[in-house]
Design a protein around this motif. Structure first.
Motif, short mmCIF file in Angstrom:
data_model
loop_
_atom_site.label_atom_id
_atom_site.label_comp_id
_atom_site.label_asym_id
_atom_site.label_seq_id
_atom_site.Cartn_x
_atom_site.Cartn_y
_atom_site.Cartn_z
N CYS A 110 16.78 4.55 36.04
CA CYS A 110 17.18 3.73 37.20
C CYS A 110 18.71 3.25 36.42
O CYS A 110 18.82 3.47 35.30
CB CYS A 110 16.47 2.59 37.35
SG CYS A 110 14.51 3.18 37.90
N LEU A 111 19.30 2.34 37.27
CA LEU A 111 20.76 1.88 36.91
C LEU A 111 20.54 0.25 37.40
O LEU A 111 20.22 0.20 38.73
CB LEU A 111 21.66 2.48 37.47
CG LEU A 111 22.96 2.46 37.06
CD1 LEU A 111 23.45 2.49 35.55
CD2 LEU A 111 24.25 3.15 37.75
N PHE A 112 20.93 -0.72 36.32
CA PHE A 112 21.18 -2.02 36.63
C PHE A 112 22.68 -2.21 36.84
O PHE A 112 23.35 -1.93 36.00
CB PHE A 112 20.71 -2.91 35.94
CG PHE A 112 21.02 -4.25 36.09
CD1 PHE A 112 20.39 -5.01 37.25
CD2 PHE A 112 21.98 -5.02 35.48
CE1 PHE A 112 20.74 -6.37 37.54
CE2 PHE A 112 22.45 -6.26 35.92
CZ PHE A 112 21.63 -6.90 36.85
N ILE A 113 23.13 -2.77 38.11
CA ILE A 113 24.52 -2.87 38.31
C ILE A 113 24.86 -4.27 38.42
O ILE A 113 24.28 -4.67 39.57
CB ILE A 113 25.07 -1.98 39.40
CG1 ILE A 113 24.52 -0.44 39.23
CG2 ILE A 113 26.51 -2.24 39.62
CD1 ILE A 113 24.62 0.50 40.55
N PRO A 114 25.62 -5.11 37.81
CA PRO A 114 25.80 -6.37 37.84
C PRO A 114 26.85 -6.63 38.95
O PRO A 114 27.75 -5.67 39.35
CB PRO A 114 26.46 -6.94 36.74
CG PRO A 114 27.27 -5.69 36.05
CD PRO A 114 26.33 -4.42 36.51
N GLU A 115 27.02 -8.00 39.40
CA GLU A 115 27.91 -8.32 40.37
C GLU A 115 29.36 -7.88 39.95
O GLU A 115 29.59 -8.10 38.81
CB GLU A 115 27.80 -9.87 40.69
CG GLU A 115 26.51 -10.36 41.14
CD GLU A 115 25.54 -10.66 40.20
OE1 GLU A 115 25.60 -10.30 39.03
OE2 GLU A 115 24.32 -11.56 40.37
N GLY A 116 30.05 -7.56 40.91
CA GLY A 116 31.52 -7.30 40.56
C GLY A 116 31.70 -5.85 40.23
O GLY A 116 33.09 -5.50 39.92
N VAL A 117 30.67 -5.19 40.09
CA VAL A 117 30.86 -3.72 39.81
C VAL A 117 30.73 -2.64 40.94
O VAL A 117 29.47 -3.01 41.58
CB VAL A 117 29.86 -3.45 38.54
CG1 VAL A 117 29.95 -1.79 38.28
CG2 VAL A 117 30.11 -4.09 37.24
N ALA A 118 31.57 -2.10 41.14
CA ALA A 118 31.56 -0.82 42.43
C ALA A 118 30.65 0.03 42.01
O ALA A 118 30.45 0.56 40.98
CB ALA A 118 32.85 -0.59 42.69
N HIS A 119 29.88 0.83 43.30
CA HIS A 119 28.94 1.59 43.04
C HIS A 119 29.20 2.91 43.99
O HIS A 119 29.59 2.62 44.99
CB HIS A 119 27.53 0.99 43.29
CG HIS A 119 26.52 2.00 43.22
ND1 HIS A 119 25.85 2.33 44.38
CD2 HIS A 119 25.78 2.87 42.43
CE1 HIS A 119 24.90 3.42 44.32
NE2 HIS A 119 24.86 3.58 42.88
N GLY A 120 28.81 4.19 43.55
CA GLY A 120 28.81 5.20 44.23
C GLY A 120 28.23 6.15 43.78
O GLY A 120 27.65 6.11 42.73
N PHE A 121 27.91 7.28 44.68
CA PHE A 121 27.04 8.49 44.18
C PHE A 121 27.53 9.56 44.97
O PHE A 121 27.94 9.72 45.96
CB PHE A 121 25.69 8.20 44.25
CG PHE A 121 24.88 8.02 45.40
CD1 PHE A 121 24.45 9.29 46.19
CD2 PHE A 121 24.71 7.02 46.20
CE1 PHE A 121 23.75 9.24 47.34
CE2 PHE A 121 24.24 6.94 47.30
CZ PHE A 121 23.53 8.09 48.03
#
Length: 189
Positions: A110-121
């Motif tokens: 899994c991946l934890f992504i904090p606020e302010g970080v963009a995400h894509g896949f």
């Protein structure tokens, strides 16, 4: 579960300890107490979302403006995907830095992504299902979309043929345009 930092400050890869026997396997996908210990604050889920994609679908880059902001705990429950996150917090010592993580149902990673970080896949298999456990509910008008193929970001998606991408993502602003619009979160160290 093992928690390891990524190149993006505050983002972590979580690898579960899998127990196997003749029946199959078992693992804990999310332990908020252990995650809070690793990230230094509580992660309180407010909404759970799923998306299902064909092979070679590219989704993202997406984020949420502060406020409300949105941290994400992302897992792949079926199939496989190449997940890419980008630090978009202005003033961050890692601004523009990305991290790539392969997620698949087999590993349970899994991946934890904090606020302010963009995400894509990028989906690597047909019928890939991704689960997003998020810290805030959907608030219309707070989404930040950045062109996932922005040449200034030059992200290593690794596709070998043009990906299937939504009109919204294909028409998203570049990082420069988004930065000039003043909608990105500030680094809070």
């Amino acid at each position: 579960m093992r928690v390891a930092p990524t190149a993006v400050p505050g983002a972590y890869v979580i690898t579960p300890d899998r127990l196997a026997d003749d029946r199959g396997t078992f693992h804990e996908s999310l332990r908020t107490d252990l995650l809070a210990e690793a990230i230094g604050r509580p992660f309180l889920p407010r909404q759970i979302n799923y998306s299902v994609s064909h092979r070679n679908v590219l989704r993202g880059l997406h984020g949420v403006a502060l406020p409300p902001g949105q941290a994400k705990y992302v897992s792949c429950v079926r199939g496989a995907l190449r997940d890419v996150i980008v630090d978009l917090r202005t003033g961050s010592p890692a601004f523009g830095t990305h991290a790539v993580t392969e997620l698949d149902a087999e590993s349970g990673r899994c991946l934890f992504i904090p606020e302010g970080v963009a995400h894509g896949f990028l989906s690597l298999a047909d019928d890939t299902c991704i689960c997003y456990v998020v810290s805030t509910t959907y608030v219309p008008g707070t989404q930040i979309n950045i062109d996932p193929l922005d040449p200034d970001l030059d992200l290593p998606w690794g596709f070998t043929e043009p990906p299937l991408i939504s009109d919204r993502d294909a028409g998203a602003a570049s990082l420069r345009e988004t930065l000039a619009a003043g909608v990105l979160a500030e680094w809070r160290g």
